[in-house]
Design an enzyme around this catalytic site. Structure first.
Site, PDB file in Angstrom:
ATOM      1  N   LYS A   1     -12.222  -1.920   6.531  1.00  0.00           N
ATOM      2  CA  LYS A   1     -11.390  -2.708   7.439  1.00  0.00           C
ATOM      3  C   LYS A   1     -11.872  -2.566   8.879  1.00  0.00           C
ATOM      4  CE  LYS A   1      -8.832  -3.457   3.831  1.00  0.00           C
ATOM      5  NZ  LYS A   1      -7.771  -2.558   3.424  1.00  0.00           N
TER       6      LYS A   1
ATOM      7  N   TRP B   1       0.836  -1.204   0.000  1.00  0.00           N
ATOM      8  CA  TRP B   1       0.000   0.000   0.000  1.00  0.00           C
ATOM      9  C   TRP B   1       0.863   1.243   0.000  1.00  0.00           C
ATOM     10  CZ3 TRP B   1      -4.241  -1.454  -1.846  1.00  0.00           C
ATOM     11  CH2 TRP B   1      -4.862  -2.638  -1.453  1.00  0.00           C
TER      12      TRP B   1
ATOM     13  N   ASP C   1      -2.048   6.879   6.099  1.00  0.00           N
ATOM     14  CA  ASP C   1      -3.019   5.898   5.615  1.00  0.00           C
ATOM     15  C   ASP C   1      -3.300   4.981   6.804  1.00  0.00           C
ATOM     16  OD1 ASP C   1      -4.430   3.787   4.561  1.00  0.00           O
ATOM     17  OD2 ASP C   1      -2.944   3.255   3.038  1.00  0.00           O
TER      18      ASP C   1
HETATM   19  C1  LIG Z   1      -7.125  -2.028   2.036  1.00  0.00           C
HETATM   20  C2  LIG Z   1      -6.108  -0.967   2.132  1.00  0.00           C
HETATM   21  C3  LIG Z   1      -5.990   0.030   1.141  1.00  0.00           C
HETATM   22  C4  LIG Z   1      -6.834   0.060  -0.113  1.00  0.00           C
HETATM   23  O1  LIG Z   1      -8.129   0.351   0.185  1.00  0.00           O
HETATM   24  P1  LIG Z   1      -9.247   0.503  -0.953  1.00  0.00           P
HETATM   25  O2  LIG Z   1     -10.374   1.099  -0.178  1.00  0.00           O
HETATM   26  O3  LIG Z   1      -9.517  -0.868  -1.474  1.00  0.00           O
HETATM   27  O4  LIG Z   1      -8.725   1.396  -2.000  1.00  0.00           O
HETATM   28  C5  LIG Z   1      -5.037   1.009   1.335  1.00  0.00           C
HETATM   29  N1  LIG Z   1      -4.247   1.016   2.417  1.00  0.00           N
HETATM   30  C6  LIG Z   1      -4.324   0.063   3.381  1.00  0.00           C
HETATM   31  C7  LIG Z   1      -3.430   0.136   4.560  1.00  0.00           C
HETATM   32  C8  LIG Z   1      -5.264  -0.949   3.257  1.00  0.00           C
HETATM   33  O5  LIG Z   1      -5.355  -1.885   4.207  1.00  0.00           O
END
Ligand SMILES: *Cc1c(COP(=O)(O)O)cnc(C)c1O
Length: 355
Positions: A190, A99, A166
């Site tokens: 998540k 990511w 993030d």
């Molecule tokens: C799942 C995830 C993403 C991507 O998320 P999307 O909503 O599918 O774009 C980005 N960063 C982290 C840390 C993630 O766990």
């Protein structure tokens, strides 16, 4: 048979959150209409947005001067939207996995990107520490929890610069010092809601500092000024986020979430370390409380599929590891129960006894 949901995302949500959402989809506030059938501008929906914003601010203790907005496009859209809005010349990125790399790739479209630290050479099995952070960067970007590898920064960094985080996979699982960040973003699926909404927390004062023209939809100011109502926001996922944040608050807030996350993680890592068949995959001090990764010990690798089938027969769902790591990954977000973790541990013990 009872199922124990260890999916990495979309993932388990508290049962009452799902039930309350389901009820509102059938009949929103006794109106005879579905939550999915009403205008986002309906007078009954505005309070949902308002309460969700208020709950985010309360639960995460967001200081004055920050806005909370709800966007589409997933966390992945934020990989480009954040640099578009905040990168003037140069930004620093901590490379802790897939990511983070995707975020860096997008940022390079908007300016110079410095990889200030990386654990790539060790397949991202640890969180880099004691690296130099340049002070002439517009921001430092971090990924607080690395969903795929199972590493987590358990505390906010002390950086000499503003940060962008993030926090897709560990937001609302622990207290965060929001004041250190110009922007925090998280895809909801998540730890917050169903897929479809991304939560962004931005420092108002930090906006509007870049020279490039911004497309209307990709300018945070558009959504801040319209209270996430510039266009149609993801109505149902926002509702679910509200329900979930009510649940977090009612269950003691992020302090309590952090405590139980550690309790679950201690239980499961304890068994991984004790059980002769398994071993953890990351450096102990960086072990994620959210995504607990483990593999078969070297002498037992041929038992991998058999354990997977065995655990599945005991009700475990979603424990297959990401293809970049292999083995197993048990995701234990806020809704995960001690009972679920104990069921997995019991399966591991029973499987060990058979071999
Ligand atoms: C799942 C995830 C993403 C991507 O998320 P999307 O909503 O599918 O774009 C980005 N960063 C982290 C840390 C993630 O766990």
């Amino acid at each position: 048979m009872k199922k124990y949901n260890f999916n990495a995302g979309p993932c388990m949500l508290p049962r009452e959150v799902i039930e309350n959402t389901a009820n509102q989809i059938l009949d929103f506030n006794g109106s005879g209409l579905s939550l999915a059938e009403i205008s986002h501008r309906a007078k009954d929906f505005q309070p949902v947005v308002d309460e969700t914003v208020a709950l985010v601010k309360e639960v995460l203790d967001v200081p004055e001067g920050y806005s909370v907005i709800f966007l589409g496009g997933g966390a992945s859209l934020q990989f480009c939207m954040a640099p578009m809005n905040f990168l003037k010349k140069k930004a620093g990125y901590v490379n802790t996995g897939v990511w983070a790399k995707k975020a860096m790739k997008e940022a390079k479209l908007f300016g110079e990107v410095v990889e200030v630290a990386s654990s790539a050479a060790d397949n991202f099995t640890y969180i880099p520490k004691n690296y130099n952070i340049p002070t002439d960067i517009d921001y430092l970007h971090i990924t607080s929890n690395n969903t795929i590898y199972g590493t987590e920064m358990h505390k906010d960094l002390d950086a000499p610069v503003r940060m962008i985080g993030d926090m897709s996979s560990d937001i609302f699982s622990r207290p965060v010092d929001v004041a250190k960040y110009d922007c925090i973003y998280a895809g909801a699926q998540k730890n917050l809601s169903m897929a479809g909404v991304t939560i962004v927390i931005v420092k108002d004062e930090a906006l509007g500092k870049v020279d490039r023209p911004l497309p209307t939809m990709l300018d945070y100011r558009t959504h801040v000024s319209k209270g996430s109502m510039f266009n149609t926001p993801p109505v149902v996922p926002i509702y679910t986020a509200m329900e979930n944040l009510r649940w977090v608050k009612a269950n003691g807030g992020v302090e309590a979430m952090a405590k139980i996350a550690k309790q679950r993680a201690d239980m499961l890592y304890g068994e991984i370390d004790r059980n002769k068949l398994f071993r953890g995959t990351v450096k102990e001090e960086d072990r994620s409380y959210m995504n607990i990764c483990f593999v078969m010990n070297d002498e037992y690798t041929e038992l991998q599929q058999e354990f997977f089938d065995f655990a599945t027969s005991k009700g475990m769902v979603g424990i297959k590891g990401h293809r970049d790591v292999g083995g197993f990954r048990a995701s234990c977000y806020n809704a995960q129960t001690i009972e679920g973790v104990q069921a997995l541990i019991d399966a591991m013990k029973e499987f060990e006894a058979k071999h």
